[in-house]
Design an enzyme around this catalytic site. Sequence first.
Site, PDB file in Angstrom:
ATOM      1  N   GLU A  42       0.863  -1.173   0.000  1.00 25.65           N
ATOM      2  CA  GLU A  42       0.000   0.000   0.000  1.00 25.65           C
ATOM      3  C   GLU A  42       0.905   1.229   0.000  1.00 25.65           C
ATOM      4  OE1 GLU A  42      -3.444   2.337   2.574  1.00 25.65           O
ATOM      5  OE2 GLU A  42      -2.650   0.444   3.332  1.00 25.65           O
ATOM      6  N   ARG A 268       6.406 -13.061   9.229  1.00 26.98           N
ATOM      7  CA  ARG A 268       7.055 -11.807   8.870  1.00 26.98           C
ATOM      8  C   ARG A 268       8.349 -11.644   9.665  1.00 26.98           C
ATOM      9  NH1 ARG A 268       3.078  -7.261  11.658  1.00 26.98           N
ATOM     10  NH2 ARG A 268       3.358  -7.934  13.825  1.00 26.98           N
ATOM     11  N   LYS A 278       4.468   0.814   9.838  1.00 17.80           N
ATOM     12  CA  LYS A 278       4.565   2.038   9.036  1.00 17.80           C
ATOM     13  C   LYS A 278       3.900   3.209   9.758  1.00 17.80           C
ATOM     14  CE  LYS A 278       3.151   0.409   4.961  1.00 17.80           C
ATOM     15  NZ  LYS A 278       2.790   0.417   3.519  1.00 17.80           N
TER      16      LYS A 278
END
Length: 567
Positions: A42, A268, A278
Site C-alpha cells: 500500500e 514476517r 509504518k
Amino acid sequence: MNADSKKPAASPAPQHFIRQIIAADVAAGRYGGRVVTRFPPEPNGYLHIGHAKAICIDFGMAAEFGGRCHLRMDDTNPSKESMEYVEAIQRDIRWLGFDWGEHFYFAADYFERMYDVACDLIRRDLAYVCGLTSEQFKEYRGVPTRPGRESPWRNRPPAESLDLFARMRAGEFPDGSLCLRAKIDMASPNLHLRDPVIYRIMRVPHYRTGDRWCIYPTYDFAHPLEDAFEGVTHSLCSLEFEVHRPLYDWVVGHLGLAEPPRQNEFARLNLTYTVMSKRKLLELVQQGRVSGWDDPRMPTLCGLRRRGYPPEAIREFCERVGVTKFESLTDVALLEHCVRDALNRTAPRRMAVLRPLRVVLDNVAEGAFEEFEAVNNPEDPAAGARRVPFGRELWIERDDFMDNPPPKFYRLAPGRTVRLRYAGFIECVGVERDSSGAPSLLRCRWDRGTAEGAPSDGRKVKSTIHWVSAAHAVPMEVRLYDRLFTVEDTASLPEDTDFMSLLNPNSLTSIEALGEPALAAAAPGETFQFERIGYFCADSRDHRSDRPVFNRTVELRDAWAKISGRA
C-alpha cells in the site's frame, strides 16, 4: 533480479515450505506450469527491512521457477496514499536488485471491474447494502466464541441493494451512512467471514482517479480480485493474513475461475531494537524524532541505503533468516554481520581519526613531507593502492594512548613503541598536558627504516595504529549511530505502549573528525572502511567535497559471528 546484481556462488537453496508448494504445483501442471507472484504494497509509507523479506520471497520465487512477479500498488485507501510513496517504493525495489518489467499495476485501475463484481454479487444475493453504524456493526458482529446477529438489512431484495449501491456511487449519501457487505456466515468463528464490509463511502480524492469515486473497496475484497485479474498463481503474504484467507478464497471462488489463485502465508520479519509498523515510523517522521524517512537510524530501505548498507547484504540477510510459519525475533546483529561480510569484500580502506590526539615527531624536520603506499582493499587485489602523505605532525586516536596502561594494552604509552600503519615505528618520548592534566600532545621519535617495505631489523611490536598527517588532514563531520530504541523486543509490547518513550537518546552522536586527503574525493553514497574503526558512508544528502559528512554504517566488531561461532 537485475542482470548486474550477481551474487557469489552459494550452496543449494534451502527447501522451505513455500518453495516446496510451488515446486509441487509446477510438477503437477497446476496453472499450466506458470508461476506468477506479486508484491502488493500500500503506498502509504516507505518500505522497510521487513518488506525486504517479502520482496525477496515474491521476486525470488518467481525468478527461480521461470515466472514473473508483478509490482502492484494496493491503493484502495486514498486518505493515506500518495505518488511520493509510489515512486519511493519503485526506487527501493530496484535498488534492492529486482525488477517487474512491464508488470506494474495499480488497484485503482481495476475500480470499475471491482464495482461490476460487487454488482454481480448483489444480483446473486451474495451481498447487500447495510445501514448499521460502525458502533452497531461491531455490536452485531459479536465475538469469536459467540455467533453474531444478522443486520436488519441482510435480506434486503437484491434490486433494492443494487439501486442503493448505484446511488452510493453517485454520491447521494454521506460518508459512513451505508456500506456494502458480503453475505457469508454470521455464525462463523472467523470474524472476517461475518458479512464483512466490501465497499464503504469515503469522499477523499484519490491520487490517481481524483474525485471520480466516492466509494472504495476494502482491502480484503480488492486484493483477491486484483490477483485474479492479473492471473497471479501464488499469492504469498505474511502470517497475519492467515485468518483472512477464507475470505480471499470466498471472493475468488465466486469468479468462476478454473484455477483461482491460492494464498500462502509465511512469518514476517521481526528485528531487535526496531519497529516495523509504518504507522509508528510515520509518527517518528511527523514528530521530528528523526530527520525523515531516510534517516540512517530508520529501518526503511532508503534509510539503510543512506547509512551505507549494500543491497546484496540485505538479500543475504533475508536468505539467512529463512521462510517459516513460526513468528520469531531476529537479532539485528545478524543483519550487521551480513553488511560487514559484503563491505569487507568491496569497501576501499581509508584512515581517519575520530577523537584526535596530536603527535609531533621530534626527529623529523619542520615542513618535511613524504608519501607511503597504502593498499585500497586487501580482499581485492584489483582495487590497487593509493599514496598517503606523512609529515612531522600527525593525529592519532586518543584511545591509542594511555599514561599507565593496564596489562594487554599494547598501544602507545610513555617509553613504548608501536607501528604506524604503512609508515614504520614511533616511540613515545614525552607527553605535554592541558590544564586538567590530560595529554594534549605526544612527543615521539620516528624510525624511518621500519616503514612498510623496508627490511626488518628484528624488533617486534605488538600493536599497529592508524594516523593522519596533520598538515594534510581533511576535517569531517562523522555521525555515529546506535540503536534507535532501547527495548530489544518491541513487537511483543502491548499495543498501547508509548513507543516514543523507548527512543534511545544516544542514537545519534555527531563529532568532528579528521581523515586522509583521499576522503575529500568521496562521492555521496560511497562506502569505506575506516581502518580499525568501522565502515562509513559519505552521506547522500549532506556530503560535499569541501565539507565531508560520513555516516557510520557498522562497527568492525562482529558480535553475531562470535555468538554463532563464526568468528
